[in-house]
Design a protein around this motif. Structure first.
Motif, PDB file in Angstrom:
ATOM      1  N   ARG A  80       0.893  -1.222   0.058  1.00  0.00           N
ATOM      2  CA  ARG A  80       0.098   0.175  -0.054  1.00  0.00           C
ATOM      3  C   ARG A  80       0.852   1.127  -0.048  1.00  0.00           C
ATOM      4  O   ARG A  80       1.731   1.343   0.755  1.00  0.00           O
ATOM      5  N   PHE A  81       0.569   2.189  -1.092  1.00  0.00           N
ATOM      6  CA  PHE A  81       1.391   3.543  -0.978  1.00  0.00           C
ATOM      7  C   PHE A  81       1.175   4.175   0.239  1.00  0.00           C
ATOM      8  O   PHE A  81       0.122   4.334   0.837  1.00  0.00           O
ATOM      9  N   ILE A  82       2.312   4.667   0.804  1.00  0.00           N
ATOM     10  CA  ILE A  82       2.142   5.357   2.098  1.00  0.00           C
ATOM     11  C   ILE A  82       2.788   7.087   1.387  1.00  0.00           C
ATOM     12  O   ILE A  82       4.111   7.209   1.011  1.00  0.00           O
ATOM     13  N   ASP A  83       2.154   7.939   1.633  1.00  0.00           N
ATOM     14  CA  ASP A  83       2.615   9.395   1.290  1.00  0.00           C
ATOM     15  C   ASP A  83       3.284   9.977   2.606  1.00  0.00           C
ATOM     16  O   ASP A  83       2.702  10.339   3.673  1.00  0.00           O
ATOM     17  N   MET A  84       4.477   9.893   2.742  1.00  0.00           N
ATOM     18  CA  MET A  84       5.373  10.247   3.764  1.00  0.00           C
ATOM     19  C   MET A  84       6.507  11.393   3.445  1.00  0.00           C
ATOM     20  O   MET A  84       6.965  11.461   2.319  1.00  0.00           O
ATOM     21  N   GLU A  85       6.889  12.074   4.117  1.00  0.00           N
ATOM     22  CA  GLU A  85       7.920  13.008   3.983  1.00  0.00           C
ATOM     23  C   GLU A  85       9.085  12.303   3.647  1.00  0.00           C
ATOM     24  O   GLU A  85       9.517  11.087   4.202  1.00  0.00           O
ATOM     25  N   PRO A  86       9.760  13.077   2.877  1.00  0.00           N
ATOM     26  CA  PRO A  86      11.203  12.637   2.321  1.00  0.00           C
ATOM     27  C   PRO A  86      12.267  12.096   3.478  1.00  0.00           C
ATOM     28  O   PRO A  86      12.808  11.085   3.266  1.00  0.00           O
ATOM     29  N   ALA A  87      12.395  12.960   4.160  1.00  0.00           N
ATOM     30  CA  ALA A  87      13.383  12.895   5.285  1.00  0.00           C
ATOM     31  C   ALA A  87      12.872  11.485   6.303  1.00  0.00           C
ATOM     32  O   ALA A  87      13.948  10.734   6.690  1.00  0.00           O
ATOM     33  N   GLU A  88      11.545  11.463   6.195  1.00  0.00           N
ATOM     34  CA  GLU A  88      11.127  10.162   7.040  1.00  0.00           C
ATOM     35  C   GLU A  88      11.477   8.803   6.312  1.00  0.00           C
ATOM     36  O   GLU A  88      11.997   7.730   7.004  1.00  0.00           O
ATOM     37  N   LEU A  89      11.150   8.857   5.112  1.00  0.00           N
ATOM     38  CA  LEU A  89      11.485   7.564   4.065  1.00  0.00           C
ATOM     39  C   LEU A  89      13.077   7.508   3.957  1.00  0.00           C
ATOM     40  O   LEU A  89      13.357   6.192   4.299  1.00  0.00           O
ATOM     41  N   THR A  90      13.589   8.441   3.972  1.00  0.00           N
ATOM     42  CA  THR A  90      15.520   8.119   3.796  1.00  0.00           C
ATOM     43  C   THR A  90      15.684   7.457   5.332  1.00  0.00           C
ATOM     44  O   THR A  90      16.333   6.685   5.257  1.00  0.00           O
ATOM     45  N   ALA A  91      15.133   7.939   6.518  1.00  0.00           N
ATOM     46  CA  ALA A  91      15.522   7.406   7.733  1.00  0.00           C
ATOM     47  C   ALA A  91      15.216   6.119   7.798  1.00  0.00           C
ATOM     48  O   ALA A  91      15.783   5.050   8.350  1.00  0.00           O
ATOM     49  N   ASP A  92      13.709   5.725   7.308  1.00  0.00           N
ATOM     50  CA  ASP A  92      13.269   4.416   7.371  1.00  0.00           C
ATOM     51  C   ASP A  92      14.333   3.487   6.650  1.00  0.00           C
ATOM     52  O   ASP A  92      14.398   2.370   6.917  1.00  0.00           O
ATOM     53  N   VAL A  93      14.499   3.857   5.340  1.00  0.00           N
ATOM     54  CA  VAL A  93      15.305   2.912   4.586  1.00  0.00           C
ATOM     55  C   VAL A  93      16.855   2.795   5.142  1.00  0.00           C
ATOM     56  O   VAL A  93      17.247   1.704   5.149  1.00  0.00           O
ATOM     57  N   ILE A  94      17.429   3.882   5.736  1.00  0.00           N
ATOM     58  CA  ILE A  94      18.659   3.718   6.562  1.00  0.00           C
ATOM     59  C   ILE A  94      18.670   2.617   7.394  1.00  0.00           C
ATOM     60  O   ILE A  94      19.414   1.942   7.731  1.00  0.00           O
ATOM     61  N   TYR A  95      17.409   2.883   8.386  1.00  0.00           N
ATOM     62  CA  TYR A  95      17.222   1.987   9.458  1.00  0.00           C
ATOM     63  C   TYR A  95      17.057   0.717   8.942  1.00  0.00           C
ATOM     64  O   TYR A  95      17.763  -0.453   9.515  1.00  0.00           O
ATOM     65  N   GLN A  96      16.481   0.076   8.019  1.00  0.00           N
ATOM     66  CA  GLN A  96      16.161  -1.208   7.597  1.00  0.00           C
ATOM     67  C   GLN A  96      17.610  -1.793   7.005  1.00  0.00           C
ATOM     68  O   GLN A  96      17.976  -2.836   7.105  1.00  0.00           O
ATOM     69  N   ILE A  97      18.412  -1.163   6.117  1.00  0.00           N
ATOM     70  CA  ILE A  97      19.508  -1.615   5.710  1.00  0.00           C
ATOM     71  C   ILE A  97      20.657  -1.970   6.853  1.00  0.00           C
ATOM     72  O   ILE A  97      21.244  -2.931   6.852  1.00  0.00           O
TER      73      ILE A  97
END
Length: 258
Positions: A80-97
Motif C-alpha cells: 500500500r502506497f504511503i505518502d510520507m515526508e522524504p526525510a522520514e522515508l530516507t531514515a526508514d530506509v537507512i534503518y532497514q539497511i
C-alpha cells in the motif's frame, strides 16, 4: 546494464518474509536455485529471527544478500502506497539497511545491494520525491551498494546520477504493460502461473532483450537480474523452471555483484 545477447544473468527472489508462526514460501528451497536474495528488513515482513536465519542460510550457500526495503506496513505486506515526508522515508530506509546488515555480519556475510519492495518499488518508478529519498538513504549508508529497480524508472535514473551502480531487473512471473511497466496486481493476468511459459519468456529476455506485453505487443526489456517471487503459489517450481530453461540455452546464472 545487460545488453541484447548477454548470456549471463542473475536470479533473485524475495525471501525472509515469514513472521512469527506465520510461514510464507520455502526459503530453503529457493536459496538452492537463486543467486541473489532480496531479504525483508522487518518493515513489510519478517521478524528478527527469521531474517537472521535467512541471512545465515544464504551465506552458507554463497547466495548474495540484498536489503529489501519498504514502507512500514506489516498489515498490508508493504503493498500500500504511503505518502510520507522524504526525510522520514530516507531514515526508514537507512534503518532497514542497517538492521539487516547487522544480521548478515553475524552470519559472516553483508548486505551487498538494495532493492525496494512492493508499493515503494512501484511508486519510485515515477515518484521523483520518494525515489530521491531512497537514493539519499543508500548514498548516506554506503555509496558502493548497487540498487536494483525497474529499467527506465526515475529511481534508477536518480541513482545513476548520484554515482550509484544500477541493476536493471525483469520479473519472470509478472505481466508487462506496453510501456514496460508491471501490470497492476489488481488487474486480470497480472501474475503468470505456467512454469514452462515463464521459462521460455525469460530465455527470450536474456538472449534477445525482448518480451511480449499483456496486449500482445513486443517490447524491449533489458535486465541484469530476473526476479522469481518466493511468495507465489508454485514459486519453487517456477524458479527452477526459469533456471533450467536458461541454463539449457547456455545462459550462465551468476550473481551480478561478482
Amino acid at each position: 546494464m545487460a545488453t541484447v545477447g548477454t548470456l549471463r544473468i542473475d536470479l533473485n527472489s524475495d525471501l525472509g518474509e515469514s513472521l512469527g508462526t506465520w510461514r510464507l514460501g520455502n526459503d530453503e528451497a529457493m536459496l538452492d536455485i537463486v543467486t541473489s536474495a532480496n531479504v525483508a528488513c522487518g518493515f513489510h515482513a519478517g521478524d528478527s529471527l527469521t531474517l537472521q536465519q535467512t541471512c545465515a542460510a544464504a551465506a552458507e550457500r554463497g547466495v548474495v544478500v540484498g536489503a529489501q526495503v519498504g514502507y512500514r506496513d506489516l498489515a498490508g505486506f508493504g503493498r500500500r502506497f504511503i505518502d510520507m515526508e522524504p526525510a522520514e522515508l530516507t531514515a526508514d530506509v537507512i534503518y532497514q539497511i542497517g538492521a539487516l546488515d547487522a544480521l548478515c555480519r553475524v552470519a559472516g556475510a553483508r548486505v551487498e545491494y538494495v532493492k525496494p519492495h512492493g508499493a515503494l518499488y512501484n511508486a519510485i518508478v515515477t515518484h521523483e520525491e520518494q525515489a530521491a529519498a531512497v537514493v539519499a538513504a543508500v548514498v548516506a549508508v554506503d555509496r558502493s551498494l548497487p540498487v536494483m529497480g525497474l529499467p527506465g524508472s526515475v529511481f534508477l535514473g536518480l541513482a545513476a546520477a548520484a554515482g550509484l551502480r544500477t541493476v536493471s531487473e525483469a520479473f519472470a512471473d509478472r505481466a508487462y504493460t506496453p510501456e514496460g511497466h508491471l501490470v497492476s496486481r489488481r488487474q486480470p493476468g497480472a501474475v503468470l502461473h505456467d512454469p514452462q511459459e515463464v521459462g521460455a519468456r525469460m530465455v527470450r529476455l536474456a538472449t534477445e532483450g525482448r518480451i511480449t506485453a499483456i496486449d500482445g505487443t513486443e517490447i524491449e526489456v533489458r535486465a541484469d537480474s530476473i526476479c522469481t517471487h518466493g511468495d507465489s503459489p508454485g514459486a519453487v517450481e517456477m524458479a527452477r523452471s526459469v533456471r533450467d530453461a536458461l541454463t539449457s540455452k547456455g545462459v550462465e546464472i551468476a550473481p551480478f555483484t561478482r
